[in-house]
Scaffold this motif. Sequence first.
Motif, mmCIF file in Angstrom:
data_model
loop_
_atom_site.group_PDB
_atom_site.id
_atom_site.type_symbol
_atom_site.label_atom_id
_atom_site.label_comp_id
_atom_site.label_asym_id
_atom_site.label_seq_id
_atom_site.Cartn_x
_atom_site.Cartn_y
_atom_site.Cartn_z
ATOM 1 N N ARG A 22 0.867 -1.174 0.000
ATOM 2 C CA ARG A 22 0.000 0.000 0.000
ATOM 3 C C ARG A 22 0.900 1.220 0.000
ATOM 4 O O ARG A 22 2.022 1.186 0.495
ATOM 5 N N TYR A 23 0.386 2.309 -0.535
ATOM 6 C CA TYR A 23 1.143 3.549 -0.639
ATOM 7 C C TYR A 23 0.349 4.698 -0.046
ATOM 8 O O TYR A 23 -0.880 4.704 -0.095
ATOM 9 N N ASN A 24 1.068 5.675 0.497
ATOM 10 C CA ASN A 24 0.431 6.856 1.037
ATOM 11 C C ASN A 24 -0.112 7.665 -0.140
ATOM 12 O O ASN A 24 0.640 8.031 -1.044
ATOM 13 N N ALA A 25 -1.387 7.959 -0.138
ATOM 14 C CA ALA A 25 -2.029 8.656 -1.251
ATOM 15 C C ALA A 25 -1.634 10.125 -1.349
ATOM 16 O O ALA A 25 -1.910 10.775 -2.351
ATOM 17 N N PHE A 26 -0.968 10.649 -0.332
ATOM 18 C CA PHE A 26 -0.583 12.057 -0.333
ATOM 19 C C PHE A 26 0.911 12.266 -0.540
ATOM 20 O O PHE A 26 1.330 13.334 -0.956
ATOM 21 N N THR A 27 1.722 11.239 -0.261
ATOM 22 C CA THR A 27 3.171 11.367 -0.427
ATOM 23 C C THR A 27 3.733 10.414 -1.473
ATOM 24 O O THR A 27 4.828 10.628 -1.973
ATOM 25 N N GLY A 28 3.024 9.340 -1.772
ATOM 26 C CA GLY A 28 3.494 8.350 -2.724
ATOM 27 C C GLY A 28 4.476 7.348 -2.143
ATOM 28 O O GLY A 28 4.937 6.453 -2.829
ATOM 29 N N GLN A 29 4.790 7.468 -0.864
ATOM 30 C CA GLN A 29 5.737 6.566 -0.215
ATOM 31 C C GLN A 29 5.058 5.255 0.161
ATOM 32 O O GLN A 29 3.894 5.236 0.570
ATOM 33 N N ARG A 30 5.800 4.158 0.025
ATOM 34 C CA ARG A 30 5.271 2.853 0.405
ATOM 35 C C ARG A 30 5.038 2.817 1.914
ATOM 36 O O ARG A 30 5.870 3.288 2.690
ATOM 37 N N ILE A 31 3.909 2.268 2.330
ATOM 38 C CA ILE A 31 3.576 2.174 3.749
ATOM 39 C C ILE A 31 4.214 0.915 4.304
ATOM 40 O O ILE A 31 3.963 -0.186 3.822
ATOM 41 N N ALA B 280 -3.024 4.808 -4.067
ATOM 42 C CA ALA B 280 -2.755 4.029 -2.859
ATOM 43 C C ALA B 280 -2.420 2.582 -3.176
ATOM 44 O O ALA B 280 -1.855 1.876 -2.350
ATOM 45 N N ARG B 281 -2.740 2.117 -4.387
ATOM 46 C CA ARG B 281 -2.474 0.730 -4.766
ATOM 47 C C ARG B 281 -1.098 0.539 -5.388
ATOM 48 O O ARG B 281 -0.495 -0.515 -5.243
ATOM 49 N N CYS B 282 -0.607 1.553 -6.138
ATOM 50 C CA CYS B 282 0.670 1.372 -6.831
ATOM 51 C C CYS B 282 1.686 2.487 -6.594
ATOM 52 O O CYS B 282 2.846 2.349 -6.970
ATOM 53 N N ALA C 197 -9.592 11.894 -9.211
ATOM 54 C CA ALA C 197 -8.186 11.575 -9.457
ATOM 55 C C ALA C 197 -8.131 10.284 -10.272
ATOM 56 O O ALA C 197 -8.872 9.349 -10.010
ATOM 57 N N ARG C 198 -7.230 10.246 -11.277
ATOM 58 C CA ARG C 198 -7.156 9.078 -12.153
ATOM 59 C C ARG C 198 -5.748 8.502 -12.176
ATOM 60 O O ARG C 198 -4.782 9.185 -12.472
ATOM 61 N N CYS C 199 -5.661 7.217 -11.852
ATOM 62 C CA CYS C 199 -4.422 6.450 -11.957
ATOM 63 C C CYS C 199 -4.428 5.771 -13.324
ATOM 64 O O CYS C 199 -5.460 5.227 -13.738
ATOM 65 N N SER C 200 -3.295 5.774 -14.007
ATOM 66 C CA SER C 200 -3.231 5.153 -15.329
ATOM 67 C C SER C 200 -3.453 3.643 -15.275
ATOM 68 O O SER C 200 -3.837 3.036 -16.264
#
Length: 71
Positions: free
Chosen positions: A6-15, A38-40, A55-58
């Motif tokens: 999982r990833y932080n949706a605001f920083t992009g860092q892996r949790i 948050a998924r990738c 918000a759109r993830c590719s």
Amino acid sequence: MDMDERYNAFTGQRIEPGFDDPTPTAAALGLEPPRFCARCGRRMIVQVSPDGWWARCSRHGVIDSTRLEHR
């Protein structure tokens, strides 16, 4: 990629389990939309309007503030 990552949706860092994952104050107050998936962890395209945001993830599609409010 591990499906449990999982990833932080605001920083992009892996949790990392067991480590503190701070959320920016504006995001915690609901004033800032997520900028990363948050998924990738990929940067998302974000559109903010007076009545919400999307918000759109590719890879994982679109999330919308109106759908999150109903949870």
